[in-house]
Design a protein around this motif. Structure first.
Motif, PDB file in Angstrom:
ATOM      1  N   MET A 155       0.831  -1.207   0.000  1.00  0.00           N
ATOM      2  CA  MET A 155       0.000   0.000   0.000  1.00  0.00           C
ATOM      3  C   MET A 155       0.863   1.254   0.000  1.00  0.00           C
ATOM      4  SD  MET A 155      -3.026  -1.045   2.682  1.00  0.00           S
ATOM      5  CE  MET A 155      -3.761   0.584   2.713  1.00  0.00           C
ATOM      6  N   ALA A 156       1.911   1.256   0.822  1.00  0.00           N
ATOM      7  CA  ALA A 156       2.794   2.422   0.881  1.00  0.00           C
ATOM      8  C   ALA A 156       3.414   2.698  -0.479  1.00  0.00           C
ATOM      9  CB  ALA A 156       3.888   2.196   1.923  1.00  0.00           C
ATOM     10  N   ALA A 157       3.894   1.645  -1.148  1.00  0.00           N
ATOM     11  CA  ALA A 157       4.530   1.811  -2.453  1.00  0.00           C
ATOM     12  C   ALA A 157       3.541   2.324  -3.497  1.00  0.00           C
ATOM     13  CB  ALA A 157       5.139   0.484  -2.902  1.00  0.00           C
ATOM     14  N   VAL A 158       2.334   1.766  -3.499  1.00  0.00           N
ATOM     15  CA  VAL A 158       1.335   2.158  -4.494  1.00  0.00           C
ATOM     16  C   VAL A 158       0.853   3.584  -4.250  1.00  0.00           C
ATOM     17  CG1 VAL A 158      -0.983   1.676  -5.360  1.00  0.00           C
ATOM     18  CG2 VAL A 158       0.614  -0.203  -4.954  1.00  0.00           C
ATOM     19  N   LEU A 159       0.629   3.935  -3.005  1.00  0.00           N
ATOM     20  CA  LEU A 159       0.152   5.289  -2.704  1.00  0.00           C
ATOM     21  C   LEU A 159       1.191   6.344  -3.078  1.00  0.00           C
ATOM     22  CD1 LEU A 159      -1.672   4.520   0.645  1.00  0.00           C
ATOM     23  CD2 LEU A 159      -2.745   5.325  -1.472  1.00  0.00           C
ATOM     24  N   LEU A 160       2.470   6.026  -2.906  1.00  0.00           N
ATOM     25  CA  LEU A 160       3.518   6.943  -3.377  1.00  0.00           C
ATOM     26  C   LEU A 160       3.472   7.072  -4.894  1.00  0.00           C
ATOM     27  CD1 LEU A 160       6.542   5.891  -1.149  1.00  0.00           C
ATOM     28  CD2 LEU A 160       5.339   8.079  -1.060  1.00  0.00           C
ATOM     29  N   SER A 161       3.256   5.952  -5.585  1.00  0.00           N
ATOM     30  CA  SER A 161       3.165   5.997  -7.050  1.00  0.00           C
ATOM     31  C   SER A 161       1.987   6.841  -7.509  1.00  0.00           C
ATOM     32  CB  SER A 161       3.040   4.583  -7.615  1.00  0.00           C
ATOM     33  OG  SER A 161       4.202   3.814  -7.350  1.00  0.00           O
ATOM     34  N   LEU A 162       0.943   6.917  -6.681  1.00  0.00           N
ATOM     35  CA  LEU A 162      -0.212   7.762  -7.000  1.00  0.00           C
ATOM     36  C   LEU A 162       0.016   9.224  -6.629  1.00  0.00           C
ATOM     37  CD1 LEU A 162      -3.111   5.412  -5.840  1.00  0.00           C
ATOM     38  CD2 LEU A 162      -2.693   6.191  -8.177  1.00  0.00           C
ATOM     39  N   GLY A 163       1.158   9.518  -6.000  1.00  0.00           N
ATOM     40  CA  GLY A 163       1.489  10.897  -5.675  1.00  0.00           C
ATOM     41  C   GLY A 163       1.143  11.347  -4.277  1.00  0.00           C
ATOM     42  N   PHE A 164       0.668  10.440  -3.433  1.00  0.00           N
ATOM     43  CA  PHE A 164       0.342  10.810  -2.058  1.00  0.00           C
ATOM     44  C   PHE A 164       1.608  10.841  -1.204  1.00  0.00           C
ATOM     45  CE2 PHE A 164      -3.593   8.839  -3.645  1.00  0.00           C
ATOM     46  CZ  PHE A 164      -4.490   9.853  -3.381  1.00  0.00           C
ATOM     47  N   THR A 165       1.624  11.696  -0.203  1.00  0.00           N
ATOM     48  CA  THR A 165       2.748  11.746   0.727  1.00  0.00           C
ATOM     49  C   THR A 165       2.666  10.552   1.678  1.00  0.00           C
ATOM     50  OG1 THR A 165       1.578  12.999   2.434  1.00  0.00           O
ATOM     51  CG2 THR A 165       2.657  14.272   0.662  1.00  0.00           C
ATOM     52  N   PRO A 166       3.768  10.209   2.356  1.00  0.00           N
ATOM     53  CA  PRO A 166       3.699   9.127   3.347  1.00  0.00           C
ATOM     54  C   PRO A 166       2.624   9.354   4.407  1.00  0.00           C
ATOM     55  CG  PRO A 166       5.989   9.608   2.844  1.00  0.00           C
ATOM     56  CD  PRO A 166       5.162  10.670   2.164  1.00  0.00           C
ATOM     57  N   GLU A 167       2.479  10.598   4.851  1.00  0.00           N
ATOM     58  CA  GLU A 167       1.478  10.886   5.880  1.00  0.00           C
ATOM     59  C   GLU A 167       0.053  10.739   5.328  1.00  0.00           C
ATOM     60  OE1 GLU A 167       5.334  12.263   6.765  1.00  0.00           O
ATOM     61  OE2 GLU A 167       4.075  12.894   5.079  1.00  0.00           O
ATOM     62  N   GLU A 168      -0.157  11.207   4.108  1.00  0.00           N
ATOM     63  CA  GLU A 168      -1.465  11.005   3.480  1.00  0.00           C
ATOM     64  C   GLU A 168      -1.764   9.523   3.320  1.00  0.00           C
ATOM     65  OE1 GLU A 168      -1.510  15.133   0.802  1.00  0.00           O
ATOM     66  OE2 GLU A 168      -0.819  13.234  -0.076  1.00  0.00           O
ATOM     67  N   GLY A 169      -0.718   8.742   3.055  1.00  0.00           N
ATOM     68  CA  GLY A 169      -0.900   7.300   2.916  1.00  0.00           C
ATOM     69  C   GLY A 169      -1.487   6.673   4.162  1.00  0.00           C
ATOM     70  N   THR A 170      -0.983   7.080   5.326  1.00  0.00           N
ATOM     71  CA  THR A 170      -1.549   6.542   6.567  1.00  0.00           C
ATOM     72  C   THR A 170      -3.010   6.943   6.709  1.00  0.00           C
ATOM     73  OG1 THR A 170       0.531   6.366   7.787  1.00  0.00           O
ATOM     74  CG2 THR A 170      -1.453   6.709   9.090  1.00  0.00           C
ATOM     75  N   GLY A 171      -3.334   8.183   6.383  1.00  0.00           N
ATOM     76  CA  GLY A 171      -4.731   8.603   6.449  1.00  0.00           C
ATOM     77  C   GLY A 171      -5.625   7.747   5.566  1.00  0.00           C
ATOM     78  N   LEU A 172      -5.160   7.435   4.365  1.00  0.00           N
ATOM     79  CA  LEU A 172      -5.951   6.607   3.452  1.00  0.00           C
ATOM     80  C   LEU A 172      -6.026   5.165   3.930  1.00  0.00           C
ATOM     81  CD1 LEU A 172      -4.634   8.141   0.137  1.00  0.00           C
ATOM     82  CD2 LEU A 172      -6.947   8.358   1.047  1.00  0.00           C
ATOM     83  N   ALA A 173      -4.953   4.681   4.551  1.00  0.00           N
ATOM     84  CA  ALA A 173      -4.986   3.327   5.107  1.00  0.00           C
ATOM     85  C   ALA A 173      -6.016   3.235   6.226  1.00  0.00           C
ATOM     86  CB  ALA A 173      -3.599   2.936   5.615  1.00  0.00           C
ATOM     87  N   VAL A 174      -6.063   4.261   7.073  1.00  0.00           N
ATOM     88  CA  VAL A 174      -7.080   4.287   8.124  1.00  0.00           C
ATOM     89  C   VAL A 174      -8.478   4.304   7.503  1.00  0.00           C
ATOM     90  CG1 VAL A 174      -8.064   5.661  10.002  1.00  0.00           C
ATOM     91  CG2 VAL A 174      -5.583   5.400   9.816  1.00  0.00           C
ATOM     92  N   LEU A 175      -8.656   5.141   6.496  1.00  0.00           N
ATOM     93  CA  LEU A 175      -9.955   5.227   5.831  1.00  0.00           C
ATOM     94  C   LEU A 175     -10.360   3.872   5.258  1.00  0.00           C
ATOM     95  CD1 LEU A 175     -12.268   7.037   4.801  1.00  0.00           C
ATOM     96  CD2 LEU A 175     -10.861   7.521   2.779  1.00  0.00           C
ATOM     97  N   SER A 176      -9.400   3.150   4.691  1.00  0.00           N
ATOM     98  CA  SER A 176      -9.712   1.882   4.044  1.00  0.00           C
ATOM     99  C   SER A 176     -10.182   0.824   5.032  1.00  0.00           C
ATOM    100  CB  SER A 176      -8.488   1.359   3.283  1.00  0.00           C
ATOM    101  OG  SER A 176      -7.489   0.884   4.169  1.00  0.00           O
ATOM    102  N   THR A 177      -9.767   0.928   6.271  1.00  0.00           N
ATOM    103  CA  THR A 177     -10.147  -0.086   7.256  1.00  0.00           C
ATOM    104  C   THR A 177     -11.434   0.253   7.998  1.00  0.00           C
ATOM    105  OG1 THR A 177      -9.150  -1.537   8.932  1.00  0.00           O
ATOM    106  CG2 THR A 177      -8.960   0.802   9.314  1.00  0.00           C
ATOM    107  N   LEU A 178     -11.936   1.462   7.839  1.00  0.00           N
ATOM    108  CA  LEU A 178     -13.110   1.881   8.614  1.00  0.00           C
ATOM    109  C   LEU A 178     -14.398   1.119   8.278  1.00  0.00           C
ATOM    110  CD1 LEU A 178     -12.635   5.730   9.045  1.00  0.00           C
ATOM    111  CD2 LEU A 178     -12.288   3.903  10.722  1.00  0.00           C
ATOM    112  N   PRO A 179     -14.634   0.683   7.034  1.00  0.00           N
ATOM    113  CA  PRO A 179     -15.844  -0.121   6.817  1.00  0.00           C
ATOM    114  C   PRO A 179     -15.885  -1.374   7.685  1.00  0.00           C
ATOM    115  CG  PRO A 179     -15.012   0.669   4.720  1.00  0.00           C
ATOM    116  CD  PRO A 179     -13.975   1.021   5.750  1.00  0.00           C
TER     117      PRO A 179
END
Length: 285
Positions: free
Chosen positions: A208-232
């Motif tokens: 996830m970290a590698a892919v989110l960087l490839s999409l242009g997100f910062t490392p910190e944004e990546g954690t935010g998106l990882a949290v979002l992904s687990t909320l369902p």
């Protein structure tokens, strides 16, 4: 200097994310009403965080990321924390907050891995070495410093984390597995060449970290998106806990090994610690 620039300089806060008028909500410059029903939620997330409308390829990859860690049953600390909290305070918001507060270096957060990937890619570009030669040297330096490679290893999956493998495949198919991700993979290969390390995969969070960087997100944004992904998954577990109505869950006594003993002499130890006479007897009513 125009009046808008002057106003921005004088403002207590400035934000390019959104604004509200008497009639409209604007996000990243767009009327929110224009977004509703016209792009999927994952594309809207990309727009909100990155500030531009994503391509369909980027949206597919981000959608895959957001589906990658929907749940991990009661083997995820955040889920357990949420259910414990809700058993004491029956509230969906409380449960979600407890789960979010359980995210960190040992679970779900992608930022340490993201920073490692960014730094490793920069070091590789500056090194002038072939990729595998660089990776071997990088792993040797990390071992000498007794530092770990973040994003590697899983308590269940060996050699390959199937969730990470599928996510990588989607990113490759859409042309969004970047050079930094390839450097990270090379470091992983070098690590697995070490004795006793051949079974250790890149885990889902590492991919996830590698892919989110490839999409242009910062490392910190990546954690935010990882949290979002687990909320369902958290919502589903909290809903189940609320429906169960079991108050105040505790760790079963049989699962706890108490090692504190039962023969402490409180009076002697209190005196040895220097407490004076006025504390000798319990207070009288």
């Amino acid at each position: 200097m125009d009046s808008g620039s002057t106003a921005a300089q004088d403002a207590y806060w400035t934000s390019a994310v959104s604004t509200v008028t008497g009639e409209k909500v604007y996000v990243r410059g767009y009327d929110l009403e224009d977004l509703i029903g016209r792009i999927p939620f994952s594309a809207a997330i990309f727009l909100m965080v990155r500030g531009r409308v994503p391509t369909p390829r980027e949206t597919r990859v981000l959608d895959a990321v957001l589906s990658g860690v929907l749940d991990y049953a009661l083997e995820k600390p955040g889920t357990v924390a949420a259910r414990f909290a809700v058993s004491a305070n029956p509230s969906m918001a409380i449960g979600m907050a407890a789960a979010c507060m359980s995210v960190g270096a040992h679970t779900l957060a992608t930022e340490d891995t993201g920073r490692f990937i960014v730094a490793s890619h920069r070091e590789y570009l500056d090194s002038g070495l072939a990729l595998d030669e660089f990776a071997d040297a990088k792993v040797a330096r990390l071992r000498a410093a007794k530092q770990r490679v973040p994003g590697l290893g899983h308590p269940v999956f060996k050699k390959v984390d199937p969730r990470g493998a599928l996510l990588r495949a989607v990113a490759v198919e859409e042309g969004l597995w970047g050079e930094a991700a390839e450097v990270y993979e090379a470091v992983h290969r070098a690590f697995t060449r070490l004795p006793g390390k051949s079974d250790i995969p890149i885990n889902d969070v590492g991919v996830m970290a590698a892919v989110l960087l490839s999409l242009g997100f910062t490392p910190e944004e990546g954690t935010g998106l990882a949290v979002l992904s687990t909320l369902p998954g958290v919502i589903a577990h909290v809903s189940e806990e609320l429906a169960a109505g079991k108050p105040i869950r505790v760790v079963p006594r049989a699962s706890v090994a108490y090692t504190g003993g039962t023969t402490g002499d409180f009076d002697a130890d209190r005196e040895a610690a220097g407490w004076d006479e006025r504390w000798r007897e319990p207070p009288q009513e």
